[in-house]
Scaffold this active site. Structure first.
Site, PDB file in Angstrom:
ATOM      1  CB  ILE A 203       2.555   3.131   3.926  1.00 13.46           C
ATOM      2  CG1 ILE A 203       1.378   2.521   4.697  1.00 13.46           C
ATOM      3  CG2 ILE A 203       2.781   2.424   2.583  1.00 13.46           C
ATOM      4  CD1 ILE A 203       1.576   1.087   5.098  1.00 13.46           C
ATOM      5  CG  HIS A 204       8.944   4.213   4.151  1.00 14.95           C
ATOM      6  ND1 HIS A 204       8.796   3.414   5.251  1.00 14.95           N
ATOM      7  CD2 HIS A 204      10.236   4.071   3.758  1.00 14.95           C
ATOM      8  CE1 HIS A 204       9.945   2.823   5.520  1.00 14.95           C
ATOM      9  NE2 HIS A 204      10.839   3.196   4.627  1.00 14.95           N
TER      10      HIS A 204
END
Ligand code: UD1
Ligand code: UDP
Length: 360
Positions: A203-204
């Site tokens: 996740i980013h």
């Protein structure tokens, strides 16, 4: 004949590695500018040593900052280098602020720009990447697009077909090339984490890290999934910071196995052995496909629509933790696996076109 390559963020190091290799083979002089957008060892240096990238002739060391601060520092630094080095072409990748700065700096001083990963669209103008890619494409003389949909997008936007090169995806080239050459000694991950089935998650994306509702939704879902199967989460520094701000870091373990950002070899090794991949990354969505792993993308849209059409990927609203868990429980591995991203020779095709362009 000299080209200047401008890179600065993790996925650009990976994409450019295979093109740089082909440029060397073709005898084209390449000089690399690293903008310094990513700078931690695990986000930058590790890729240069592992993937055999040429050392940057210039590192602008712009570091982190707001979009304007970061991009403006890049513009000043890139212009200075381009005026000094006078390349025949500037090569840019993807849709980051480094891509935007490269396109702007070069085109304003009349140096032609070639854009690798052109034509992708999310049609979501709130994404910084969408703005970056629209501008980069508009300013480019050569548009290397990885997919049919990318080509269609460019034609619909009025680009002349002579500028568009449907090459396939350089990330596919990289995945094929490097996955063949990984030796267990190259890996830093603890082999014990491979003993049991696992889900790999990354996740980013800004719209998830900067929106607490989305980030909490994803983490809640991953924790629930981890009651059934181990969840491994290599953490981007942006996400680490966001989780700290929401005081969520300590609640992740032991249910979720949190790791530092991984080297490319570690990452593709895990991808190729995961049961399912959960991500908001553009690159990881495709790598899931390369390694024939079903993927859940925690976003409301994707630039890689063909993955949805072939049912290898499902889009789920990140705030909807029940929706993510539901998608996980219903996951199926499709049988058909069409060659959506070319045949592993995108970088060769790109370099051939560049060579022809430079000779004209
Ligand atoms: C950038 C790209 C995104 C791409 C991603 C790949 C833009 C607008 N976004 O997002 O499209 O998917 O790279 O990973 O260009 N940080 C560190 N160390 C680093 C780098 C970043 O700690 O080496 C932290 C800083 O707190 C920084 C934050 O991560 O503020 C965000 O970094 P930035 O490069 O601005 O954007 P990314 O989220 O990495
Ligand atoms: N990647 C990596 N280590 C990690 C996470 C990702 O090497 O810990 C690689 C991944 O395999 C892919 C690329 O980084 O090749 C994707 O980059 P990222 O998700 O940062 O950006 P995006 O593709 O969304 O722009």
């Amino acid at each position: 004949m000299r080209i200047v390559t401008i890179i600065g963020a993790r996925p650009q190091f990976i994409k450019s590695s295979v093109v740089s290799f082909e440029l060397r083979k073709a005898g084209i002089d390449e000089l690399v500018i690293h903008t310094g957008q990513h700078y931690d060892k695990s986000m930058s240096a590790i890729f240069f040593s592992q993937l055999g990238l040429p050392q940057p002739a210039y590192n602008l060391e712009v570091g982190s900052g707001s979009h304007a601060v970061q991009t403006s520092k890049m513009l000043v630094g890139i212009e200075e280098v381009l005026l000094k080095e006078k390349p025949d072409l500037v090569l840019i990748y993807g849709d980051t602020n480094s891509t935007l700065a490269g396109a702007l700096a070069a085109s304003k001083i009349h140096i032609p720009v070639a854009h690798v990963e052109a034509g992708l669209r999310s049609h979501n103008m709130r994404m910084p990447e969408e703005i970056n890619r629209l501008v980069a494409d508009r300013l480019s003389s050569m548009l290397f697009t990885p997919t049919f949909i990318g080509k269609k997008n460019l034609l619909l936007e009025g680009f002349v077909k002579e500028k568009i090169f449907l090459t396939g995806d350089v990330m596919y080239d990289a995945a094929i090339h490097f996955s063949k050459s990984i030796h267990p000694d190259d890996l830093s991950i603890d082999p014990n984490i491979l003993n049991n089935p696992f889900v790999l998650a990354t996740i980013h994306r800004a719209e998830n890290t900067d929106n607490p509702e989305n980030l909490k939704g994803i983490i809640k879902a991953l924790k629930k999934i981890s009651e059934q199967i181990r969840v491994i989460l290599p953490l981007h520094p942006r996400t680490k910071r966001a989780l700290q701000e929401l005081d969520l870091n300590s609640s992740l373990s032991p249910s979720i196995t949190v790791l530092e950002p991984l080297s490319y070899f570690d990452m593709i090794y895990l991808e190729s052995r995961a049961q399912v991949i959960v991500t908001d990354s553009g690159g990881v969505q495709k790598e899931a496909y390369f390694f024939r792993k079903p993927c859940i993308t925690v976003r409301t849209e994707t630039e890689w629509q063909e993955l949805i059409d072939t049912k290898w990927n499902s889009l789920v609203n990140p705030a909807d933790s029940d929706g993510i868990i539901d998608a996980f429980n219903k996951i199926m591995t499709p049988v058909d696996w069409p060659q959506l991203y070319g045949s592993g020779d995108a970088s060769k095709k790109i370099v051939l076109s560049i060579d022809t362009y430079l000779r004209k």
